[in-house]
Write a protein that holds these residues in place. Structure first.
Motif, mmCIF file in Angstrom:
data_model
loop_
_atom_site.group_PDB
_atom_site.id
_atom_site.type_symbol
_atom_site.label_atom_id
_atom_site.label_comp_id
_atom_site.label_asym_id
_atom_site.label_seq_id
_atom_site.Cartn_x
_atom_site.Cartn_y
_atom_site.Cartn_z
ATOM 1 N N GLU A 106 15.999 -41.882 0.902
ATOM 2 C CA GLU A 106 15.857 -43.338 1.023
ATOM 3 C C GLU A 106 15.365 -43.711 2.417
ATOM 4 O O GLU A 106 14.532 -44.611 2.579
ATOM 5 C CB GLU A 106 17.185 -44.029 0.726
ATOM 6 C CG GLU A 106 17.572 -44.023 -0.749
ATOM 7 C CD GLU A 106 19.009 -44.466 -0.972
ATOM 8 O OE1 GLU A 106 19.672 -44.851 0.016
ATOM 9 O OE2 GLU A 106 19.470 -44.417 -2.129
ATOM 10 N N ILE A 107 15.877 -43.013 3.437
ATOM 11 C CA ILE A 107 15.413 -43.254 4.811
ATOM 12 C C ILE A 107 13.945 -42.876 4.943
ATOM 13 O O ILE A 107 13.139 -43.600 5.538
ATOM 14 C CB ILE A 107 16.281 -42.461 5.812
ATOM 15 C CG1 ILE A 107 17.714 -43.009 5.828
ATOM 16 C CG2 ILE A 107 15.678 -42.515 7.213
ATOM 17 C CD1 ILE A 107 18.684 -42.193 6.655
ATOM 18 N N GLU B 153 24.049 -46.555 -4.123
ATOM 19 C CA GLU B 153 25.465 -46.265 -4.253
ATOM 20 C C GLU B 153 26.036 -45.857 -2.901
ATOM 21 O O GLU B 153 26.106 -44.682 -2.578
ATOM 22 C CB GLU B 153 25.691 -45.152 -5.279
ATOM 23 C CG GLU B 153 25.235 -45.538 -6.678
ATOM 24 C CD GLU B 153 25.554 -44.464 -7.691
ATOM 25 O OE1 GLU B 153 26.073 -43.407 -7.281
ATOM 26 O OE2 GLU B 153 25.291 -44.682 -8.882
ATOM 27 N N PRO B 154 26.434 -46.838 -2.080
ATOM 28 C CA PRO B 154 27.054 -46.495 -0.791
ATOM 29 C C PRO B 154 28.336 -45.707 -1.009
ATOM 30 O O PRO B 154 28.894 -45.676 -2.110
ATOM 31 C CB PRO B 154 27.336 -47.866 -0.162
ATOM 32 C CG PRO B 154 26.414 -48.812 -0.862
ATOM 33 C CD PRO B 154 26.284 -48.284 -2.254
ATOM 34 N N HIS B 155 28.823 -45.120 0.056
ATOM 35 C CA HIS B 155 30.046 -44.334 -0.020
ATOM 36 C C HIS B 155 31.284 -45.221 0.125
ATOM 37 O O HIS B 155 31.199 -46.356 0.567
ATOM 38 C CB HIS B 155 30.043 -43.254 1.057
ATOM 39 C CG HIS B 155 29.068 -42.167 0.768
ATOM 40 N ND1 HIS B 155 29.366 -41.087 -0.010
ATOM 41 C CD2 HIS B 155 27.781 -41.997 1.153
ATOM 42 C CE1 HIS B 155 28.311 -40.301 -0.095
ATOM 43 N NE2 HIS B 155 27.338 -40.829 0.608
ATOM 44 N N GLN B 156 32.400 -44.658 -0.276
ATOM 45 C CA GLN B 156 33.644 -45.425 -0.255
ATOM 46 C C GLN B 156 34.752 -44.663 0.448
ATOM 47 O O GLN B 156 34.756 -43.442 0.501
ATOM 48 C CB GLN B 156 34.112 -45.728 -1.681
ATOM 49 C CG GLN B 156 33.210 -46.659 -2.451
ATOM 50 C CD GLN B 156 33.815 -47.020 -3.789
ATOM 51 O OE1 GLN B 156 35.026 -46.923 -3.966
ATOM 52 N NE2 GLN B 156 32.989 -47.436 -4.718
ATOM 53 N N SER B 157 35.683 -45.439 0.972
ATOM 54 C CA SER B 157 36.953 -44.912 1.443
ATOM 55 C C SER B 157 38.004 -45.956 1.094
ATOM 56 O O SER B 157 37.694 -46.957 0.448
ATOM 57 C CB SER B 157 36.907 -44.646 2.952
ATOM 58 O OG SER B 157 38.125 -44.058 3.378
ATOM 59 N N ASN C 135 19.507 -48.080 5.982
ATOM 60 C CA ASN C 135 19.200 -49.512 6.008
ATOM 61 C C ASN C 135 19.135 -50.130 4.614
ATOM 62 O O ASN C 135 19.493 -51.291 4.417
ATOM 63 C CB ASN C 135 17.884 -49.753 6.748
ATOM 64 C CG ASN C 135 18.069 -49.643 8.253
ATOM 65 O OD1 ASN C 135 19.114 -49.993 8.775
ATOM 66 N ND2 ASN C 135 17.067 -49.134 8.945
ATOM 67 N N ARG C 136 18.626 -49.364 3.647
ATOM 68 C CA ARG C 136 18.586 -49.888 2.289
ATOM 69 C C ARG C 136 20.002 -50.148 1.782
ATOM 70 O O ARG C 136 20.277 -51.177 1.167
ATOM 71 C CB ARG C 136 17.871 -48.900 1.371
ATOM 72 C CG ARG C 136 16.364 -48.849 1.552
ATOM 73 C CD ARG C 136 15.752 -47.986 0.465
ATOM 74 N NE ARG C 136 14.313 -47.934 0.562
ATOM 75 C CZ ARG C 136 13.534 -47.297 -0.312
ATOM 76 N NH1 ARG C 136 14.089 -46.667 -1.327
ATOM 77 N NH2 ARG C 136 12.232 -47.274 -0.179
ATOM 78 N N GLN C 137 20.892 -49.196 2.003
ATOM 79 C CA GLN C 137 22.273 -49.375 1.571
ATOM 80 C C GLN C 137 22.934 -50.516 2.347
ATOM 81 O O GLN C 137 23.738 -51.276 1.787
ATOM 82 C CB GLN C 137 23.049 -48.073 1.753
ATOM 83 C CG GLN C 137 22.600 -46.961 0.826
ATOM 84 C CD GLN C 137 23.409 -45.687 0.998
ATOM 85 O OE1 GLN C 137 24.455 -45.688 1.636
ATOM 86 N NE2 GLN C 137 22.919 -44.586 0.427
#
Length: 590
Positions: free
Chosen positions: A440-441, A467-471, A485-487
Motif C-alpha cells: 500500500e505504501i 484493515e488496520p491492526h488492533q490492540s 497513510n492510506r490506513q
C-alpha cells in the motif's frame, strides 16, 4: 532458505498423483516472473497448482488462488493458447534421482500426450519448458543461449534435452553395507557432506534425518564412526530408500525449515500421530506452500522495504538541501532593512560625501552610534544610496517568492518523513498483513509520482477497504492503529465515529490511532495512557523515553484541501505523554 530436494519432489508428486490426476486445465495465471499457477478441476475438487522456477524457491505444489490482478506476462499467454481446456494426465519425474518433473498434457484422459511441461528444479538454473509431443520446445520461461551456457542451450524451436546427469552414484537398496560404507569413507571429511557428495538425491534435509535416526552427531567425521554407528546409519539409509519406494511421506515444519520424512506412530494401522506437544503433521503440499510463501514473502518484503527506504532517503536528502538553500536566502533577505537604513543615512548626510571614498562612517539615527557603510568609489553618495535601495527591494521580492516555496518543500518533507516512519515501523515480516501494508505504501508513492512501478501505475479498486491492526486497552476497548497513510486516512475519515478518540504524536510523523468507544462509555486514565503509548510507539519518537501525544475527538480532525494522504490538522487537542517502551507490539489483525 531450504531448497526443494528430490525427496520433497517425490513426496509432492505422490500426493498430487493420488488426488489430482487426471485434471482439466481451466486457467493459467502468471503471478510474477518466476512462477505461475494452473487452475485444475477434477470430478471432486478444484485447485491451483503452482509451478515456480524461482532461484531460491523453485517448486511444484498446491497453492491458494492467485490475486485478482491483470496477468501481463507473454509466457503465460503462450501457455494459455496451447494448454487451456486440455487435460493433465500424468505427473512424474523425467528420470530417477533427477529434479525434473514431466507434466504430460493431452486432449482428454486416455489420449496420447500432445504437450509436455517440464519443470526443472535446479536452483538458479531452474526453468519451465513447454514442448510438443516430439519434445520440440514451443516456449520457455527463461531462454538460455550459447553465450550463457556452453553445456546446454534452451531456446524456442530446439529439441528438448534433459539437464546433464549428476556424476554421483544413484542410491540403491541392493547395495551392501560394506560397499556403501567404503564409498562414504573414501574421502575424509564431515559425514554429512560426504553423503551428499557420494550419492544423488541426498540433501541436507535427508542427511539431518538420517543422522537423527541413527543417533549420530551432525559434526562427526566420516572416519570416526564405530561399527555400530555405521550399522545404525545404514539402517536409516535403507529406511529412507524404502520410504521413497513406497511413497511413505509425512510433512512437519521445523524451527529451521521442514521435513517430509517426519517420524510417525501408527495406531491400529490406520493413521499417523505425533507425540504430545510436538509440531503437527501436515500434508506435503500444505507444508511446502506455507514454508515458501512465508520465506519468499519475507525475502520480497525485505527487498521492497529496502527499495522504498532508499528512495525515500534520497528524496528527503534532496528536499532538505533545497529547504536549507531557501532558508539561507531568507536569512540574506533579512538584511533588507539594513540596506534601507544605510541608504537613508547616505541621503541624510550627502553633504559629507567626497569623491573616491570606499566607505563612510555616519552616526545612527537612534543612538548616534557610528555606522560604517561600504561604498563604490566611482559613484556618488546618491548613486550608492540608490544602489542600496535597489538591493533592499530585490531582497524583499526574493523573500515574498521564497516563503511559499519553502512552505511547499516543508510540507513535502513532512509527508515523506511520515511515509518513512511508516516503513521503518515495519521492522520484520510476520504475516501477509505486513506485506499488504508495505505494498500500500509502494502504491501510494507511485500515485504521488515518487516511485515508478515496473507494471505501470497501480489501479485503485472502486470499493477498496483497508484493515488496520488492533490492540486492546486495559479496560478492553479496541485500539485501531494505522500503519501507513492510506490506513491513517481510512481510520480518521471513514471509520471514526463521534464516540471515539483520535491520537497522534505531537508535531512529529506517526500513526493515527483510534480509541474505539461505545456510546456512553468513558475512557479511563489507563485507557488514554495505553492509546498514547501506542501512538508514541508508532511514531518518529519510538526510541525516546517519552513522546508528547495529542488526542481529540475525530470531528476536530481535518484534511486540508489538496493535501497528501495521511496529512491532517487538528483542534481542541489535549496533550498526554506517551511511553513507547510500555508497548508490547503483538497486534491482532482485524
Amino acid at each position: 532458505m531450504q531448497a526443494v530436494d528430490y525427496t520433497t519432489l517425490m513426496a509432492i508428486v505422490a500426493e498430487l498423483q493420488g488426488d489430482w490426476l487426471p485434471a482439466r486445465i481451466e486457467q493459467i495465471y502468471q503471478h510474477d516472473r518466476h512462477g505461475l499457477s494452473l487452475a485444475l478441476r477434477t470430478l471432486e475438487r478444484r485447485g491451483w497448482l503452482t509451478l515456480a522456477w524461482h532461484p531460491q524457491g523453485a517448486r511444484i505444489c498446491l497453492d491458494p488462488p492467485p490475486p485478482q490482478e491483470p496477468d501481463t506476462f507473454t509466457f503465460s499467454d503462450q501457455l494459455r493458447h496451447q494448454l487451456k481446456g486440455l487435460a493433465l494426465i500424468s505427473l512424474k519425474p523425467l528420470q530417477p534421482w533427477e529434479r525434473v518433473i514431466d507434466l504430460a498434457i493431452a486432449k482428454r484422459p486416455g489420449d496420447e500426450p500432445l504437450y509436455h511441461l517440464f519443470l526443472e528444479v535446479m536452483g538458479k538454473y531452474s526453468n519451465l519448458i513447454l514442448t510438443d509431443a516430439q519434445r520440440q520446445i514451443i516456449t520457455v520461461a527463461h531462454q538460455v543461449n550459447s553465450q550463457q551456457s556452453r553445456v546446454r542451450t534452451v531456446q524456442t524451436g530446439q529439441p528438448y534435452q534433459s539437464p546433464p546427469a549428476l556424476l554421483a552414484t544413484p542410491p540403491s537398496l541392493t547395495e551392501s553395507l560394506n560397499d556403501w560404507q567404503e564409498r562414504v569413507q573414501l574421502i575424509p571429511g564431515l559425514l554429512g557432506k560426504q553423503l551428499i557428495k557420494s550419492y544423488r538425491g541426498v540433501s541436507p534435509m535427508v542427511v539431518k534425518n538420517l543422522l537423527t535416526q541413527a543417533g549420530i552427531d551432525e559434526q562427526i567425521n566420516n572416519q570416526a564412526l564405530t561399527p555400530h554407528q555405521w550399522e545404525n546409519l545404514f539402517s536409516a539409509w535403507q529406511i529412507w530408500l524404502q520410504r521413497l519406494e513406497k511413497a511413505d511421506f509425512f510433512g512437519k515444519s521445523l524451527p529451521q525449515g521442514y521435513t517430509v520424512l517426519a517420524e510417525t506412530t501408527v495406531v491400529n494401522d490406520v493413521e499417523p500421530t505425533q507425540e504430545e506437544g510436538d509440531r503437527p503433521l501436515l500434508p506435503i503440499n500444505k507444508l511446502v506452500n506455507e514454508y515458501y510463501r512465508r520465506e519468499l514473502g519475507r525475502e520480497n518484503f525485505q527487498q521492497l522495504q529496502h527499495q522504498i527506504q532508499q528512495k525515500l532517503s534520497n528524496l528527503i536528502a534532496k528536499l532538505q538541501q533545497k529547504a536549507d538553500t531557501f532558508k539561507q536566502r531568507l536569512n540574506a533577505a533579512a538584511n533588507a532593512q539594513q540596506y534601507q537604513r544605510q541608504a537613508d543615512l547616505l541621503m541624510a548626510y550627502l553633504h559629507q560625501g567626497q569623491p573616491g571614498l570606499s566607505s563612510i562612517t555616519l552616526p545612527d539615527f537612534d543612538d548616534q552610534s557610528p555606522v560604517t557603510i561600504p561604498l563604490q568609489p566611482d559613484k556618488t553618495l546618491i548613486q550608492n544610496a540608490q544602489r542600496l535601495y535597489k538591493q533592499q527591494q530585490k531582497l524583499n521580492r526574493a523573500e515574498a517568492a521564497i516563503l511559499p516555496l519553502l512552505a511547499e518543500v516543508e510540507q513535502e518533507l513532512a509527508y515523506l518523513t511520515q511515509v518513512e516512519t511508516s516503513v521503518q515501523a515495519l521492522t520484520e515480516f510476520d504475516n501477509l498483513a505486513d506485506w499488504q501494508t508495505l505494498t500500500e505504501i509502494r502504491d501510494e508513492l507511485a500515485e504521488q509520482n515518487y516511485l515508478a512501478l515496473s507494471h505501470g501505475r497501480p489501479r485503485r479498486k472502486e470499493t477498496e477497504t483497508f484493515e488496520p491492526h488492533q490492540s486492546l486497552t486495559p479496560s478492553g476497548f479496541p485500539l485501531w492503529i494505522g500503519r501507513n497513510n492510506r490506513q491513517n486516512d481510512y481510520l480518521s475519515f471513514r471509520v471514526a465515529t463521534e464516540y471515539d478518540l483520535w491520537f497522534h504524536a505531537q508535531e512529529i510523523a506517526g500513526s493515527h490511532v483510534l480509541l474505539r468507544l461505545p456510546p456512553g462509555a468513558i475512557a479511563g486514565d489507563q485507557d488514554l495512557q495505553s492509546a498514547a503509548d501506542w501512538a508514541a510507539y508508532y511514531s518518529r519518537g519510538r526510541e525516546e523515553e517519552q513522546v508528547p501525544v495529542v488526542y481529540t475527538q475525530p470531528k476536530y480532525v481535518f484534511k486540508p484541501k489538496g493535501s497528501k494522504p495521511g496529512m491532517v490538522v487538528y483542534q481542541q487537542e489535549t496533550v498526554i505523554w506517551g511511553k513507547p517502551g510500555a508497548v508490547k507490539p503483538k497486534l491482532t489483525h482485524n
